[in-house]
Design a protein around this motif. Sequence first.
Motif, PDB file in Angstrom:
ATOM      1  N   SER A   1       0.845  -1.193   0.000  1.00 16.03           N
ATOM      2  CA  SER A   1       0.000   0.000   0.000  1.00 16.03           C
ATOM      3  C   SER A   1       0.879   1.240   0.000  1.00 16.03           C
ATOM      4  CB  SER A   1      -0.868   0.030   1.259  1.00 16.03           C
ATOM      5  OG  SER A   1      -1.716  -1.085   1.296  1.00 16.03           O
ATOM      6  N   GLU A   2       0.269   2.339  -0.427  1.00 15.39           N
ATOM      7  CA  GLU A   2       0.935   3.639  -0.359  1.00 15.39           C
ATOM      8  C   GLU A   2      -0.120   4.664   0.013  1.00 15.39           C
ATOM      9  OE1 GLU A   2       3.905   6.535  -2.889  1.00 15.39           O
ATOM     10  OE2 GLU A   2       2.418   5.388  -4.025  1.00 15.39           O
ATOM     11  N   GLY A   3       0.251   5.604   0.849  1.00 18.61           N
ATOM     12  CA  GLY A   3      -0.672   6.662   1.243  1.00 18.61           C
ATOM     13  C   GLY A   3      -0.884   7.664   0.126  1.00 18.61           C
ATOM     14  N   ALA A   4      -1.838   8.551   0.338  1.00 15.87           N
ATOM     15  CA  ALA A   4      -2.137   9.599  -0.647  1.00 15.87           C
ATOM     16  C   ALA A   4      -0.977  10.588  -0.721  1.00 15.87           C
ATOM     17  CB  ALA A   4      -3.418  10.329  -0.249  1.00 15.87           C
ATOM     18  N   ILE A   5      -0.569  10.915  -1.923  1.00 15.81           N
ATOM     19  CA  ILE A   5       0.520  11.865  -2.142  1.00 15.81           C
ATOM     20  C   ILE A   5      -0.085  13.256  -2.270  1.00 15.81           C
ATOM     21  CG2 ILE A   5       2.325  12.589  -3.743  1.00 15.81           C
ATOM     22  CD1 ILE A   5       2.773   9.620  -4.376  1.00 15.81           C
ATOM     23  N   ASN A   6       0.298  14.144  -1.352  1.00 17.58           N
ATOM     24  CA  ASN A   6      -0.214  15.522  -1.341  1.00 17.58           C
ATOM     25  C   ASN A   6       0.934  16.526  -1.263  1.00 17.58           C
ATOM     26  OD1 ASN A   6      -3.012  14.791  -1.305  1.00 17.58           O
ATOM     27  ND2 ASN A   6      -2.722  14.175   0.816  1.00 17.58           N
ATOM     28  N   TYR A   7       2.038  16.183  -1.862  1.00 14.97           N
ATOM     29  CA  TYR A   7       3.213  17.052  -1.827  1.00 14.97           C
ATOM     30  C   TYR A   7       3.850  17.102  -3.212  1.00 14.97           C
ATOM     31  CZ  TYR A   7       5.258  12.424  -1.103  1.00 14.97           C
ATOM     32  OH  TYR A   7       5.587  11.102  -1.217  1.00 14.97           O
ATOM     33  N   LEU A   8       4.702  18.106  -3.402  1.00 13.26           N
ATOM     34  CA  LEU A   8       5.389  18.272  -4.684  1.00 13.26           C
ATOM     35  C   LEU A   8       6.248  17.053  -5.015  1.00 13.26           C
ATOM     36  CD1 LEU A   8       6.615  21.971  -4.408  1.00 13.26           C
ATOM     37  CD2 LEU A   8       5.038  21.059  -6.132  1.00 13.26           C
ATOM     38  N   PRO A   9       6.492  16.815  -6.299  1.00 14.17           N
ATOM     39  CA  PRO A   9       7.398  15.734  -6.664  1.00 14.17           C
ATOM     40  C   PRO A   9       8.750  15.873  -5.954  1.00 14.17           C
ATOM     41  CG  PRO A   9       6.264  16.523  -8.601  1.00 14.17           C
ATOM     42  CD  PRO A   9       5.926  17.466  -7.476  1.00 14.17           C
ATOM     43  N   THR A  10       9.375  14.762  -5.722  1.00 12.67           N
ATOM     44  CA  THR A  10      10.622  14.738  -4.949  1.00 12.67           C
ATOM     45  C   THR A  10      11.868  14.700  -5.832  1.00 12.67           C
ATOM     46  OG1 THR A  10      10.450  12.330  -4.831  1.00 12.67           O
ATOM     47  CG2 THR A  10       9.492  13.594  -3.011  1.00 12.67           C
ATOM     48  N   TYR A  11      11.718  14.744  -7.132  1.00 10.44           N
ATOM     49  CA  TYR A  11      12.834  14.628  -8.071  1.00 10.44           C
ATOM     50  C   TYR A  11      12.463  15.408  -9.314  1.00 10.44           C
ATOM     51  CZ  TYR A  11      16.063  12.308 -11.308  1.00 10.44           C
ATOM     52  OH  TYR A  11      17.027  12.030 -12.232  1.00 10.44           O
ATOM     53  N   LYS A  12      13.171  16.031  -9.988  1.00  8.82           N
ATOM     54  CA  LYS A  12      14.598  16.263 -10.085  1.00  8.82           C
ATOM     55  C   LYS A  12      14.847  17.740  -9.859  1.00  8.82           C
ATOM     56  CE  LYS A  12      18.778  15.681 -12.318  1.00  8.82           C
ATOM     57  NZ  LYS A  12      19.918  16.109 -11.679  1.00  8.82           N
TER      58      LYS A  12
ATOM     59  N   GLY B   1      21.041  21.496  -4.066  1.00  6.25           N
ATOM     60  CA  GLY B   1      21.248  22.669  -3.224  1.00  6.25           C
ATOM     61  C   GLY B   1      20.214  23.764  -3.419  1.00  6.25           C
ATOM     62  N   THR B   2      19.161  23.474  -4.214  1.00 13.20           N
ATOM     63  CA  THR B   2      18.146  24.502  -4.495  1.00 13.20           C
ATOM     64  C   THR B   2      16.744  23.888  -4.455  1.00 13.20           C
ATOM     65  OG1 THR B   2      17.917  24.180  -6.881  1.00 13.20           O
ATOM     66  CG2 THR B   2      19.769  25.545  -6.143  1.00 13.20           C
ATOM     67  N   ASP B   3      15.763  24.755  -4.644  1.00 12.17           N
ATOM     68  CA  ASP B   3      14.378  24.319  -4.828  1.00 12.17           C
ATOM     69  C   ASP B   3      13.964  24.447  -6.290  1.00 12.17           C
ATOM     70  OD1 ASP B   3      13.657  23.585  -2.236  1.00 12.17           O
ATOM     71  OD2 ASP B   3      13.214  25.650  -1.665  1.00 12.17           O
ATOM     72  N   ASN B   4      14.938  24.600  -7.165  1.00 15.33           N
ATOM     73  CA  ASN B   4      14.661  24.774  -8.590  1.00 15.33           C
ATOM     74  C   ASN B   4      14.604  23.419  -9.290  1.00 15.33           C
ATOM     75  OD1 ASN B   4      14.923  27.558  -8.133  1.00 15.33           O
ATOM     76  ND2 ASN B   4      17.129  27.467  -8.531  1.00 15.33           N
ATOM     77  N   TRP B   5      13.621  23.288 -10.197  1.00 15.51           N
ATOM     78  CA  TRP B   5      13.531  22.064 -10.984  1.00 15.51           C
ATOM     79  C   TRP B   5      14.760  21.955 -11.879  1.00 15.51           C
ATOM     80  CZ3 TRP B   5      10.251  19.171  -8.749  1.00 15.51           C
ATOM     81  CH2 TRP B   5       9.048  19.656  -8.260  1.00 15.51           C
ATOM     82  N   ASP B   6      15.030  20.781 -12.346  1.00 19.30           N
ATOM     83  CA  ASP B   6      16.201  20.471 -13.171  1.00 19.30           C
ATOM     84  C   ASP B   6      16.379  21.484 -14.308  1.00 19.30           C
ATOM     85  OD1 ASP B   6      18.337  19.156 -14.374  1.00 19.30           O
ATOM     86  OD2 ASP B   6      17.059  17.687 -15.374  1.00 19.30           O
ATOM     87  N   SER B   7      17.507  22.183 -14.279  1.00 14.92           N
ATOM     88  CA  SER B   7      17.791  23.158 -15.330  1.00 14.92           C
ATOM     89  C   SER B   7      18.926  22.675 -16.237  1.00 14.92           C
ATOM     90  CB  SER B   7      18.163  24.514 -14.713  1.00 14.92           C
ATOM     91  OG  SER B   7      19.348  24.399 -13.951  1.00 14.92           O
ATOM     92  N   SER B   8      19.304  21.404 -16.071  1.00 14.75           N
ATOM     93  CA  SER B   8      20.379  20.864 -16.907  1.00 14.75           C
ATOM     94  C   SER B   8      19.893  20.708 -18.342  1.00 14.75           C
ATOM     95  CB  SER B   8      20.840  19.498 -16.373  1.00 14.75           C
ATOM     96  OG  SER B   8      19.845  18.521 -16.614  1.00 14.75           O
ATOM     97  N   GLU B   9      20.808  20.302 -19.201  1.00 13.59           N
ATOM     98  CA  GLU B   9      20.481  20.097 -20.607  1.00 13.59           C
ATOM     99  C   GLU B   9      19.380  19.047 -20.774  1.00 13.59           C
ATOM    100  OE1 GLU B   9      23.216  18.768 -24.117  1.00 13.59           O
ATOM    101  OE2 GLU B   9      24.243  20.372 -22.999  1.00 13.59           O
ATOM    102  N   LYS B  10      19.393  18.038 -19.904  1.00 10.49           N
ATOM    103  CA  LYS B  10      18.378  16.975 -19.981  1.00 10.49           C
ATOM    104  C   LYS B  10      16.995  17.471 -19.571  1.00 10.49           C
ATOM    105  CE  LYS B  10      21.509  13.116 -19.158  1.00 10.49           C
ATOM    106  NZ  LYS B  10      21.872  12.026 -18.250  1.00 10.49           N
ATOM    107  N   SER B  11      16.940  18.451 -18.676  1.00 11.57           N
ATOM    108  CA  SER B  11      15.680  19.051 -18.206  1.00 11.57           C
ATOM    109  C   SER B  11      14.610  17.989 -17.924  1.00 11.57           C
ATOM    110  CB  SER B  11      15.171  20.066 -19.230  1.00 11.57           C
ATOM    111  OG  SER B  11      14.066  20.765 -18.683  1.00 11.57           O
ATOM    112  N   ARG B  12      14.936  17.129 -16.986  1.00 12.60           N
ATOM    113  CA  ARG B  12      14.020  16.033 -16.656  1.00 12.60           C
ATOM    114  C   ARG B  12      12.730  16.569 -16.036  1.00 12.60           C
ATOM    115  NH1 ARG B  12      19.099  14.496 -14.914  1.00 12.60           N
ATOM    116  NH2 ARG B  12      19.973  12.703 -15.968  1.00 12.60           N
ATOM    117  N   PRO B  13      11.609  15.937 -16.313  1.00  8.48           N
ATOM    118  CA  PRO B  13      10.356  16.391 -15.694  1.00  8.48           C
ATOM    119  C   PRO B  13      10.331  16.013 -14.216  1.00  8.48           C
ATOM    120  CG  PRO B  13       9.950  14.488 -17.106  1.00  8.48           C
ATOM    121  CD  PRO B  13      11.392  14.859 -17.282  1.00  8.48           C
ATOM    122  N   PRO B  14       9.736  16.840 -13.372  1.00  2.49           N
ATOM    123  CA  PRO B  14       9.595  16.493 -11.961  1.00  2.49           C
ATOM    124  C   PRO B  14       8.796  15.191 -11.815  1.00  2.49           C
ATOM    125  CG  PRO B  14       9.085  18.811 -12.320  1.00  2.49           C
ATOM    126  CD  PRO B  14       9.220  18.175 -13.667  1.00  2.49           C
TER     127      PRO B  14
END
Length: 145
Positions: free
Chosen positions: A40-51, A55-68
């Motif tokens: 089982s897994e509980g309800a997810i009510n928080y922002l994605p945990t990756y990528k 050291g920041t709260d910024n989404w992936d800004s690399s060339e790959k620009s992976r989706p959260p």
Amino acid sequence: MDLSTEHVKNMLEVKAYHSLLQKDQLKDQMKQKSVFVGYSEGAINYLPTYKYDPGTDNWDSSEKSRPPAWCDRILWRTKQPTEQLQYRSHPKMMISDHKPVSALFEASIKVIDDKKYRKIYEEVMKKLDKLENEFLPQVAVDKME
């Protein structure tokens, strides 16, 4: 169908977590009983945990620009009554490109008191022994016949 990084980020801005989680690979595979059967897994009510940029709260800004994505998860399986009280991420932790998650559970556990168990076991064995002796066949022989 894969969602573009920009589309995912736009959906996150309006907190459309439920819609995004409809496309979640883990949830899909669990529904198909391909992985983690019985978990089982509980309800997810928080922002994605990756990528994130480390050291920041910024989404992936690399060339790959992976989706959260929700890559960090807590699954559980138990036969005892269990209730998940909390399931959350820790966005202030910024040492990685992941944000850790934690959960708080209330669970019943079976504990055996060895002394009580031994006492009850001995009482039951005595009763069974007594019953067994009571039901032994009785034979009486008359000297006259």
